[in-house]
Motif scaffolding. Sequence first.
Motif, PDB file in Angstrom:
ATOM      1  N   THR A 198       0.836  -1.195   0.000  1.00 19.11           N
ATOM      2  CA  THR A 198       0.000   0.000   0.000  1.00 19.11           C
ATOM      3  C   THR A 198       0.872   1.246   0.000  1.00 19.11           C
ATOM      4  OG1 THR A 198      -0.088   0.032   2.410  1.00 19.11           O
ATOM      5  CG2 THR A 198      -1.767  -1.255   1.279  1.00 19.11           C
ATOM      6  N   GLN A 199       0.214   2.428  -0.203  1.00 11.83           N
ATOM      7  CA  GLN A 199       0.961   3.678  -0.190  1.00 11.83           C
ATOM      8  C   GLN A 199       1.605   3.903   1.176  1.00 11.83           C
ATOM      9  OE1 GLN A 199      -1.111   7.112  -1.867  1.00 11.83           O
ATOM     10  NE2 GLN A 199      -2.633   5.735  -2.764  1.00 11.83           N
ATOM     11  N   GLU A 200       0.842   3.653   2.231  1.00  9.95           N
ATOM     12  CA  GLU A 200       1.355   3.909   3.568  1.00  9.95           C
ATOM     13  C   GLU A 200       2.532   2.989   3.901  1.00  9.95           C
ATOM     14  OE1 GLU A 200      -1.718   3.610   2.720  1.00  9.95           O
ATOM     15  OE2 GLU A 200      -2.524   5.611   3.075  1.00  9.95           O
ATOM     16  N   MET A 201       2.405   1.711   3.512  1.00  2.00           N
ATOM     17  CA  MET A 201       3.508   0.782   3.760  1.00  2.00           C
ATOM     18  C   MET A 201       4.745   1.213   2.975  1.00  2.00           C
ATOM     19  SD  MET A 201       4.349  -2.016   5.386  1.00  2.00           S
ATOM     20  CE  MET A 201       2.829  -2.901   5.722  1.00  2.00           C
ATOM     21  N   SER A 202       4.542   1.665   1.753  1.00  2.00           N
ATOM     22  CA  SER A 202       5.657   2.129   0.926  1.00  2.00           C
ATOM     23  C   SER A 202       6.329   3.346   1.550  1.00  2.00           C
ATOM     24  CB  SER A 202       5.154   2.459  -0.475  1.00  2.00           C
ATOM     25  OG  SER A 202       6.189   3.017  -1.250  1.00  2.00           O
ATOM     26  N   LYS A 203       5.511   4.304   2.048  1.00  2.00           N
ATOM     27  CA  LYS A 203       6.087   5.498   2.674  1.00  2.00           C
ATOM     28  C   LYS A 203       6.855   5.140   3.947  1.00  2.00           C
ATOM     29  CE  LYS A 203       2.447   8.577   0.948  1.00  2.00           C
ATOM     30  NZ  LYS A 203       1.271   9.398   1.329  1.00  2.00           N
ATOM     31  N   HIS A 204       6.301   4.174   4.697  1.00  2.00           N
ATOM     32  CA  HIS A 204       6.901   3.838   5.983  1.00  2.00           C
ATOM     33  C   HIS A 204       8.237   3.125   5.817  1.00  2.00           C
ATOM     34  CE1 HIS A 204       7.244   2.821  10.187  1.00  2.00           C
ATOM     35  NE2 HIS A 204       7.355   1.529   9.877  1.00  2.00           N
ATOM     36  N   PHE A 205       8.260   2.163   4.886  1.00  2.00           N
ATOM     37  CA  PHE A 205       9.461   1.342   4.739  1.00  2.00           C
ATOM     38  C   PHE A 205      10.369   1.820   3.609  1.00  2.00           C
ATOM     39  CE2 PHE A 205       6.746  -1.801   6.935  1.00  2.00           C
ATOM     40  CZ  PHE A 205       7.624  -2.127   7.964  1.00  2.00           C
ATOM     41  N   LEU A 206       9.816   1.995   2.401  1.00  2.00           N
ATOM     42  CA  LEU A 206      10.645   2.268   1.229  1.00  2.00           C
ATOM     43  C   LEU A 206      11.134   3.713   1.184  1.00  2.00           C
ATOM     44  CD1 LEU A 206       8.657   0.234  -1.416  1.00  2.00           C
ATOM     45  CD2 LEU A 206      10.628  -0.473  -0.093  1.00  2.00           C
ATOM     46  N   GLN A 207      10.236   4.673   1.528  1.00  2.00           N
ATOM     47  CA  GLN A 207      10.624   6.089   1.491  1.00  2.00           C
ATOM     48  C   GLN A 207      11.323   6.529   2.778  1.00  2.00           C
ATOM     49  OE1 GLN A 207      10.237   7.611  -1.320  1.00  2.00           O
ATOM     50  NE2 GLN A 207       9.029   5.991  -2.295  1.00  2.00           N
ATOM     51  N   SER A 208      11.368   5.623   3.744  1.00  2.00           N
ATOM     52  CA  SER A 208      11.979   5.983   5.028  1.00  2.00           C
ATOM     53  C   SER A 208      13.492   6.135   4.872  1.00  2.00           C
ATOM     54  CB  SER A 208      11.659   4.896   6.061  1.00  2.00           C
ATOM     55  OG  SER A 208      12.358   5.167   7.254  1.00  2.00           O
ATOM     56  N   LYS A 209      14.054   7.077   5.626  1.00  2.00           N
ATOM     57  CA  LYS A 209      15.499   7.273   5.626  1.00  2.00           C
ATOM     58  C   LYS A 209      16.191   6.342   6.617  1.00  2.00           C
ATOM     59  CE  LYS A 209      14.978  12.185   4.382  1.00  2.00           C
ATOM     60  NZ  LYS A 209      15.278  13.568   4.779  1.00  2.00           N
ATOM     61  N   ASN A 210      15.416   5.679   7.415  1.00  2.00           N
ATOM     62  CA  ASN A 210      15.966   4.802   8.446  1.00  2.00           C
ATOM     63  C   ASN A 210      16.346   3.466   7.807  1.00  2.00           C
ATOM     64  OD1 ASN A 210      16.594   3.236  10.623  1.00  2.00           O
ATOM     65  ND2 ASN A 210      14.906   3.982  11.882  1.00  2.00           N
ATOM     66  N   GLU A 211      17.618   3.064   7.931  1.00  2.00           N
ATOM     67  CA  GLU A 211      18.063   1.804   7.354  1.00  2.00           C
ATOM     68  C   GLU A 211      17.459   0.608   8.068  1.00  2.00           C
ATOM     69  OE1 GLU A 211      22.283   2.033   7.552  1.00  2.00           O
ATOM     70  OE2 GLU A 211      22.463   3.424   5.872  1.00  2.00           O
ATOM     71  N   GLY A 212      17.109   0.785   9.319  1.00  2.00           N
ATOM     72  CA  GLY A 212      16.450  -0.298  10.050  1.00  2.00           C
ATOM     73  C   GLY A 212      15.074  -0.604   9.492  1.00  2.00           C
ATOM     74  N   ASP A 213      14.340   0.430   9.049  1.00  2.00           N
ATOM     75  CA  ASP A 213      13.015   0.207   8.459  1.00  2.00           C
ATOM     76  C   ASP A 213      13.125  -0.612   7.186  1.00  2.00           C
ATOM     77  OD1 ASP A 213      11.819   1.570  10.482  1.00  2.00           O
ATOM     78  OD2 ASP A 213      11.661   3.472   9.391  1.00  2.00           O
ATOM     79  N   LYS A 214      14.125  -0.310   6.356  1.00  2.00           N
ATOM     80  CA  LYS A 214      14.297  -1.084   5.126  1.00  2.00           C
ATOM     81  C   LYS A 214      14.641  -2.533   5.449  1.00  2.00           C
ATOM     82  CE  LYS A 214      15.718   2.597   1.911  1.00  2.00           C
ATOM     83  NZ  LYS A 214      15.466   3.738   2.777  1.00  2.00           N
ATOM     84  N   LYS A 970      23.677  -8.146  11.940  1.00  2.00           N
ATOM     85  CA  LYS A 970      23.917  -8.009  13.374  1.00  2.00           C
ATOM     86  C   LYS A 970      23.164  -6.804  13.934  1.00  2.00           C
ATOM     87  CE  LYS A 970      27.666  -7.631  16.745  1.00  2.00           C
ATOM     88  NZ  LYS A 970      29.139  -7.576  16.952  1.00  2.00           N
ATOM     89  N   ASN A 971      23.279  -5.659  13.232  1.00  2.46           N
ATOM     90  CA  ASN A 971      22.591  -4.439  13.676  1.00  2.46           C
ATOM     91  C   ASN A 971      21.214  -4.270  13.042  1.00  2.46           C
ATOM     92  OD1 ASN A 971      24.833  -3.604  15.260  1.00  2.46           O
ATOM     93  ND2 ASN A 971      25.864  -2.906  13.389  1.00  2.46           N
ATOM     94  N   GLU A 972      20.833  -5.228  12.176  1.00  2.00           N
ATOM     95  CA  GLU A 972      19.517  -5.230  11.521  1.00  2.00           C
ATOM     96  C   GLU A 972      19.296  -3.933  10.736  1.00  2.00           C
ATOM     97  OE1 GLU A 972      16.497  -6.064  14.358  1.00  2.00           O
ATOM     98  OE2 GLU A 972      17.102  -8.152  14.598  1.00  2.00           O
ATOM     99  N   THR A 973      20.222  -3.647   9.804  1.00  2.00           N
ATOM    100  CA  THR A 973      20.088  -2.478   8.940  1.00  2.00           C
ATOM    101  C   THR A 973      20.315  -2.895   7.505  1.00  2.00           C
ATOM    102  OG1 THR A 973      22.445  -1.931   9.158  1.00  2.00           O
ATOM    103  CG2 THR A 973      20.900  -0.886  10.714  1.00  2.00           C
ATOM    104  N   LEU A 974      19.723  -2.122   6.598  1.00  4.80           N
ATOM    105  CA  LEU A 974      19.883  -2.323   5.161  1.00  4.80           C
ATOM    106  C   LEU A 974      20.117  -0.952   4.531  1.00  4.80           C
ATOM    107  CD1 LEU A 974      19.751  -3.681   2.420  1.00  4.80           C
ATOM    108  CD2 LEU A 974      17.243  -3.622   2.571  1.00  4.80           C
TER     109      LEU A 974
END
Length: 1096
Positions: A198-214, A970-974
């Motif tokens: 969805t748009q909201e899921m895309s904004k939260h994960f894909l458009q997020s600047k946080n590497e942990g969210d990705k 280990k740090n759960e980042t992408l």
Amino acid sequence: MGKRKEESFSNPGLHKRPRQEYTDEYNDELDNDEHSELQSDSNSSSQSTSGEVGIIESIQLKNFMCHSMLGPFQFGSNVNFVVGNNGSGKSAVLTALIVGLGGKATTTNRGSSLKVFVKDGETSADVSITLRNRGKDAFKPEVYGSSIIVAQHISMDGSRSYKLKSKTGTLISSKKDELTAILDHFNIQVDNPVSVLTQEMSKHFLQSKNEGDKYKFFMKATQLEQMKADYSYIMQTKSRTHEQIEQGVGRLQDLRQHYVEKEERYKSIAFVSEMETNLETLKHKMAWAVVSETEKEMKPIKDSIDIEEGRTEKYDQKLKEWQVKVNEAEEKYKAIQDKLEKISEEAQALQPQCVCLKADVQAKRKAYNEAEAHYNRSRTELKRLEKDDEQLRKRIEELKNSADQVSESEKLERQKKIDQLKEQLKIVHDQEVMMVQEMNQFQQAVYKSKEELARLQREELDVKQALDSKQRQLKELTDSKTNRLKRFGQHVPVLLEEIEGAYRKGHFKHKPIGPLGAFISLKDAELTLAVETCLKSLLQAFCCDNHHDERTLQTLMSKFYSSGYRPQIIVSRFRNEVYDVRPRAVHHPEFPSVLTALEIDNAVVANCLIDMRGIETILLIKSNPKAREVMQSKRPPKNCREAFTAEGDQVFERRYYSSDNTRPKFLSKDVEAEISHLQKEIENKVAQLSTSQHRLCSIENETRQNEDYLNRRRRQQKELQMKIRRIKIEISDLENVEEHQSVDISTLEDEAQENKHKMESVKRDMEQQRGKMEDSKNILRLAEHKLEEIKEKLHQVEEIASPVKDELNQADLEVEKSKHHWQHYEEKQKEHLASIKKLKGELAAKEKEFKEKIAQATQICPQRIEVNRTVKSLDTEMNRLRDQINSKRDHHGNREEIIKQLIEAKDKYQDAEGKVKNLKKFIKLLDQIMTQRYKMYQQFRRCLTLRCKFYFDFLLCQRSYSGKMSFDHKNETLSITVQPGDINKAALNDMRSLSGGERSFSTVCFILSLWSIAESPFRCLDEFDVFMDMVNRRIAMDMMLKMADSQRHRQFILLTPQSMSSLPTSGLIRILRMQDPERGQTTLNFQRRRQDEEED
């Protein structure tokens, strides 16, 4: 756009290359071979058929969100674009898809409760989704049909209900568990962003600047997040089990102390040894009363022996009569068998001719195909020459009209070189065409060989398994010749001896009974297979009276059977009388039930089969058509649940199941015939296995040879393609040179004349090839006609043999029938003689018992006493006296109660000790399993990471981008870094430095790479191109269409506000245009709903 369409949808027949597994460290720089393989994988269509299960056929909404009625929308099986302006209902369709398939309201990010989806002013909303349900992987196709309709009703209070319907609209179920089973079967995960983004899921994960969210998005999309949660739950369970063990150890010490105290009390009991004089007198009378009753019991046994001995002559006469009939039937069977062998010899004589003619037809068909191919090549050459002729004429005309002329020497030199290069180009092009044809032939040969190889491997495995099963069965049958009980298992005789010994020692309260099949015999031998198929594993089962005996029997069985393979143990209270099942049993004037068809020696066995299988409600019908008529043409007989045929087929009112077994295993009486039949089957299986292995070896060699040829041709084709490109570039450079002098037109005219001569020569060659092709076709037809004549003769011989086979089968039935009657009277005679023997044995036992009773009575009282009282009355009076004696022991305590308390304390202690030991073993085993499983989890996570990186790099290359995905587990980042242009020209930058269109394109590449590694029948993406410019939108669209074309078994639903008018026309693409929203209806009034929820 036309060119893009051709690239995307013109190759449906190509096959997907095998998925590559990575075992070494990942290398960011792909070599040329890997890059070309991945490009081939992305551009080719790996599936030529559409999805058969799980894809969405249609969806309809009513009073959902701000829409009174939307749909029904009919979706295509591959690519679907839902287009429309904002507020037209695109996102409502996606939200309804999530909610309609059981998703939570929070998953949609449009509300916390389902009641927010009900339109203002309405009391409920409805969502109807139709899922495709076809093919071999369909879910209950006999119930639902080719489609499953999921209808959901949402009430104003936020509750919802389901109705699962078949394609015809019939209600099948209204349970959530059924919907969950369907979604699991189709692998549909509406809460997985790979399936629905969805748009909201895309904004939260894909458009997020946080590497942990990705990183969370990647884990959720690949379901690694669920696996990690499962491992955490297991470790918590392990910790709780450790605590239970520590508590159990402390409690175990208390139970042991309690057990020791009860044991000491038991030892302190003193038994009363003095008996009353009157009790001794009663014992003397009891001893001689038993002697008198034993003497009376001997008389009826002697009378029965005299009656049975008078019936022996009758059985002898019957046996002689049926022996004569058996001999006559066997002579008739031999005569018909000789006749059938003569007919079979005629058929075998025709078989070699048929094989030779088949080979001749194949050779002539090959000659015809070669002639046709030569003719087609000539026709292609003629078309090329005609095209060259037209170009030459145009060139001559242009040169004539040209005002500038070049010098004669320069013109001739350049034209000569161009002619040489064109001739060379033609030769190389023809070589490439021939190379492609050869590659196609080798490719087809490899595909066919691999298909044949896979089929032969499956056949070989099936034959090996069948051969092992037949050999085990033959060994059991051979052993059963000396001991019938071995038919129920090699260890059964020894197990029964162990049971008998344990029973004598008092370990059993009641002696277990089994195997149940040993107590069963059939009245009609033709129904043996039907009864075995009906009872199955119950024939090897044992029956116990209580759970204590069951545990003891399990302990004995563990010596002979491994875990999971021991016979079934049934616990049922023993009764000496068979249940009265007449009110609920099936009664048919023509066919017996299983209960009436069996002779069961033990009432406990009969009751057990009634309880476990309901044998009083199952009919036995020999004929398959008759069974269908009784059970399915009309209502089954009263109380009839099912029926079995003589071939073992199972018949219900609306279902019919064929049996896998062809011969009985446990209940057959003719062991020699069964052994002979099994030996023949084993010989056939050995021969079949040998033939299959030879053929398998041949196919493997042929496949390797064809693959070598194919790889060699591919390398040669690449070389030819490079040569063609070089020649074309050189020709182009020569033709583009500015000419300052006149061109010699006569040379081109000569070339045009020569081209015409070539055209005439090719036409003559075509006529000759056409004649050869027609001759080859006529010869092929003549050979096919001869082959059909031989086949017709074979068919005639088979038609003659068919009635003879029927006569042979009928004669065989007569032989079997006569043998059955002879065996019947032989068994009756044996039973008669056994009955006499048994009676004599009983008489001898009674006489022995009589003598023993006299000896025992003499020891108790030497002088015989005439007693008028019965044993029962004497026993009653003795018990009364014993009670009086026992009352004197009350002050010492109740002996039975003390023993009972001792047994209870012992059982509790042993049970607790066993549980603690088992828990310790469980913890140890769990540690080993978790270590191994966690290693597999890390390996699986690493493989998915490598594949995601691999696809992401390749997809960026489509637009000459370069980039890198870095996973830190280990740090759960992408982290994702992307650079437009050549990687050597600039350093990689974070996605935040890109333009909106470039970032959206990179995000699409990330989504497509996740699509490539995750499984789902459909993919939904909401407004994927909203921030893209035209160039990025077109490139992203091409990539999605290519992926959709390579995955035609999956469905793609893409929501966009763009018009999509530039899409190519294709049967795989469907565009659903939403109507513009009504005035004032562009947003949902969620604010008012939230205020209402807060007030509630």
